[in-house]
Design a protein around this motif. Structure first.
Motif, PDB file in Angstrom:
ATOM      1  N   TYR A   1       0.861  -1.183   0.000  1.00 31.09           N
ATOM      2  CA  TYR A   1       0.000   0.000   0.000  1.00 31.09           C
ATOM      3  C   TYR A   1       0.901   1.237   0.000  1.00 31.09           C
ATOM      4  O   TYR A   1       1.995   1.209   0.574  1.00 31.09           O
ATOM      5  CB  TYR A   1      -0.894   0.047   1.239  1.00 31.09           C
ATOM      6  CG  TYR A   1      -1.987  -0.983   1.275  1.00 31.09           C
ATOM      7  CD1 TYR A   1      -3.280  -0.672   0.869  1.00 31.09           C
ATOM      8  CD2 TYR A   1      -1.743  -2.272   1.733  1.00 31.09           C
ATOM      9  CE1 TYR A   1      -4.307  -1.612   0.907  1.00 31.09           C
ATOM     10  CE2 TYR A   1      -2.755  -3.228   1.778  1.00 31.09           C
ATOM     11  CZ  TYR A   1      -4.033  -2.892   1.363  1.00 31.09           C
ATOM     12  OH  TYR A   1      -5.037  -3.825   1.399  1.00 31.09           O
TER      13      TYR A   1
ATOM     14  N   GLN B   1      -7.713   1.755  -2.493  1.00 30.87           N
ATOM     15  CA  GLN B   1      -8.446   0.962  -1.514  1.00 30.87           C
ATOM     16  C   GLN B   1      -8.296   1.582  -0.128  1.00 30.87           C
ATOM     17  O   GLN B   1      -7.352   2.328   0.137  1.00 30.87           O
ATOM     18  CB  GLN B   1      -7.896  -0.479  -1.475  1.00 30.87           C
ATOM     19  CG  GLN B   1      -7.968  -1.235  -2.779  1.00 30.87           C
ATOM     20  CD  GLN B   1      -9.373  -1.674  -3.114  1.00 30.87           C
ATOM     21  OE1 GLN B   1     -10.213  -1.821  -2.225  1.00 30.87           O
ATOM     22  NE2 GLN B   1      -9.651  -1.878  -4.396  1.00 30.87           N
TER      23      GLN B   1
ATOM     24  N   HIS C   1      -7.124   1.424   3.523  1.00 32.13           N
ATOM     25  CA  HIS C   1      -6.087   0.689   4.244  1.00 32.13           C
ATOM     26  C   HIS C   1      -6.759  -0.240   5.250  1.00 32.13           C
ATOM     27  O   HIS C   1      -7.648   0.174   6.002  1.00 32.13           O
ATOM     28  CB  HIS C   1      -5.167   1.677   4.971  1.00 32.13           C
ATOM     29  CG  HIS C   1      -3.910   1.081   5.497  1.00 32.13           C
ATOM     30  ND1 HIS C   1      -3.874   0.235   6.594  1.00 32.13           N
ATOM     31  CD2 HIS C   1      -2.612   1.215   5.099  1.00 32.13           C
ATOM     32  CE1 HIS C   1      -2.632  -0.116   6.846  1.00 32.13           C
ATOM     33  NE2 HIS C   1      -1.842   0.453   5.945  1.00 32.13           N
TER      34      HIS C   1
ATOM     35  N   PHE D   1      -5.728   4.521   0.425  1.00 26.80           N
ATOM     36  CA  PHE D   1      -4.361   4.288  -0.012  1.00 26.80           C
ATOM     37  C   PHE D   1      -4.417   3.720  -1.422  1.00 26.80           C
ATOM     38  O   PHE D   1      -5.443   3.191  -1.853  1.00 26.80           O
ATOM     39  CB  PHE D   1      -3.665   3.257   0.889  1.00 26.80           C
ATOM     40  CG  PHE D   1      -2.916   3.828   2.064  1.00 26.80           C
ATOM     41  CD1 PHE D   1      -1.537   3.711   2.160  1.00 26.80           C
ATOM     42  CD2 PHE D   1      -3.595   4.470   3.090  1.00 26.80           C
ATOM     43  CE1 PHE D   1      -0.846   4.219   3.246  1.00 26.80           C
ATOM     44  CE2 PHE D   1      -2.921   4.988   4.185  1.00 26.80           C
ATOM     45  CZ  PHE D   1      -1.537   4.860   4.266  1.00 26.80           C
TER      46      PHE D   1
ATOM     47  N   GLN E   1      -2.993   0.725  -3.828  1.00 27.79           N
ATOM     48  CA  GLN E   1      -2.626  -0.659  -3.548  1.00 27.79           C
ATOM     49  C   GLN E   1      -2.152  -1.335  -4.824  1.00 27.79           C
ATOM     50  O   GLN E   1      -2.756  -1.159  -5.888  1.00 27.79           O
ATOM     51  CB  GLN E   1      -3.850  -1.404  -3.001  1.00 27.79           C
ATOM     52  CG  GLN E   1      -3.675  -2.898  -2.818  1.00 27.79           C
ATOM     53  CD  GLN E   1      -5.009  -3.635  -2.807  1.00 27.79           C
ATOM     54  OE1 GLN E   1      -5.751  -3.612  -3.793  1.00 27.79           O
ATOM     55  NE2 GLN E   1      -5.349  -4.253  -1.691  1.00 27.79           N
TER      56      GLN E   1
END
Length: 223
Positions: free
Chosen positions: A119, A158, A160, A167, A169
C-alpha cells in the motif's frame, strides 16, 4: 500452502529479518502493529518520507495563421489546412514541470490471498494527494508499457485495512502467480529465500520503491 503463497508465520519471520537489516543499515523501514478485536497483534512495515523526483510533459497544439516560425524555435511546426483549404502554420508547445513527490509505503499481510500487499500514498510538495492518473504518469515508461492493459487493475485505490484511510494498492491477485514463477519449486517455506525481499524486488520499482543490494543477503542464507 501453494508455492507462490506465503504463510502468516513466514511473513512474520521475513519481516523480523528485513527490519533487523534495515535498522543496521539505517534504511528507514519501521515496524507497526495492528491489534484486532481478539487482541491479536499483526505486524506490518512502514517507510515514510520517500522523495521521488517527477517530471511531466504537456503538449498543446495552437493554430497560427499569422506567424512563420524559425526552425530554431523551441516549438514544433507543421502545415495544416483550415476550413477554407488554406495552408496554415500549427505550433505544438511542449511544457515540462518538475517537482518532488513524497511517498509513504506500507507492507501488509493479506490473509485472503496469503501474500504480502504493498500500500502507498503519494503527495505533492503542497501536500495535495496525487490522483491515480498522476500516479501512473510517475511510473517509469518501461513499466507503463508492460502494464498498459492492467492499468486499472494493477494499481487500485483501496481503504487501508488497518488505518481506514484511502491508499493506493498494488493488487495482490497476481502475486502468487508471480512468486510461483520465481521461487524454487519443492522448497520448504522455512528454508527458501526471503519471500519478502524477492517479491518487493520484483514489484517495488514500479512505484519507485527499489531495494538496496544489501537486502540480497537475506536470500542467501537460512533465517
Amino acid at each position: 500452502m501453494a508455492t507462490g503463497c506465503a504463510s502468516f508465520d513466514e511473513f512474520c519471520r521475513n519481516v523480523d529479518a528485513f527490519l533487523k537489516l534495515s535498522d543496521q543499515s539505517k534504511d528507514g523501514w519501521q515496524r507497526s502493529t495492528f491489534e484486532d478485536s481478539s487482541h491479536q497483534l499483526t505486524p506490518y512495515m512502514v517507510k515514510k518520507n520517500v522523495l521521488r523526483h517527477s517530471v511531466t510533459s504537456q503538449r498543446e497544439v495552437i493554430p497560427d495563421t499569422n506567424t512563420v516560425l524559425s526552425t530554431e524555435d523551441s516549438t514544433e511546426d507543421q502545415l495544416v489546412e483550415d476550413d477554407t483549404g488554406t495552408a496554415a502554420a500549427e505550433k505544438t508547445l511542449t511544457e515540462s514541470s518538475s517537482e518532488f513527490h513524497q511517498y509513504e509505503y506500507h507492507i501488509v499481510y493479506s490473509s485472503s490471498y496469503s501474500v504480502p500487499v504493498l500500500y502507498f500514498t503519494a503527495c505533492k510538495s503542497d501536500g495535495k494527494l496525487l490522483s491515480l492518473d498522476e500516479v501512473w504518469q510517475a511510473i517509469p515508461e518501461y513499466y507503463q508499457t508492460r502494464l498498459q492493459h492492467q492499468r486499472w487493475t494493477f494499481i487500485t485505490q483501496q481503504e487501508h485495512p488497518y488505518l481506514g484511510r484511502p491508499f493506493f494498492q498494488l493488487h495482490p491477485c497476481h502475486t502468487a502467480d508471480l512468486m510461483h514463477a520465481v521461487l524454487p519449486q519443492g522448497t520448504d517455506s522455512t528454508k527458501r529465500s526471503n519471500y519478502l525481499v524477492t517479491w518487493l524486488s520484483s514489484v517495488g520499482p514500479v512505484v519507485g520503491l527499489s531495494l538496496p543490494l544489501f537486502y540480497s543477503q537475506l536470500c542467501n542464507r537460512d533465517r
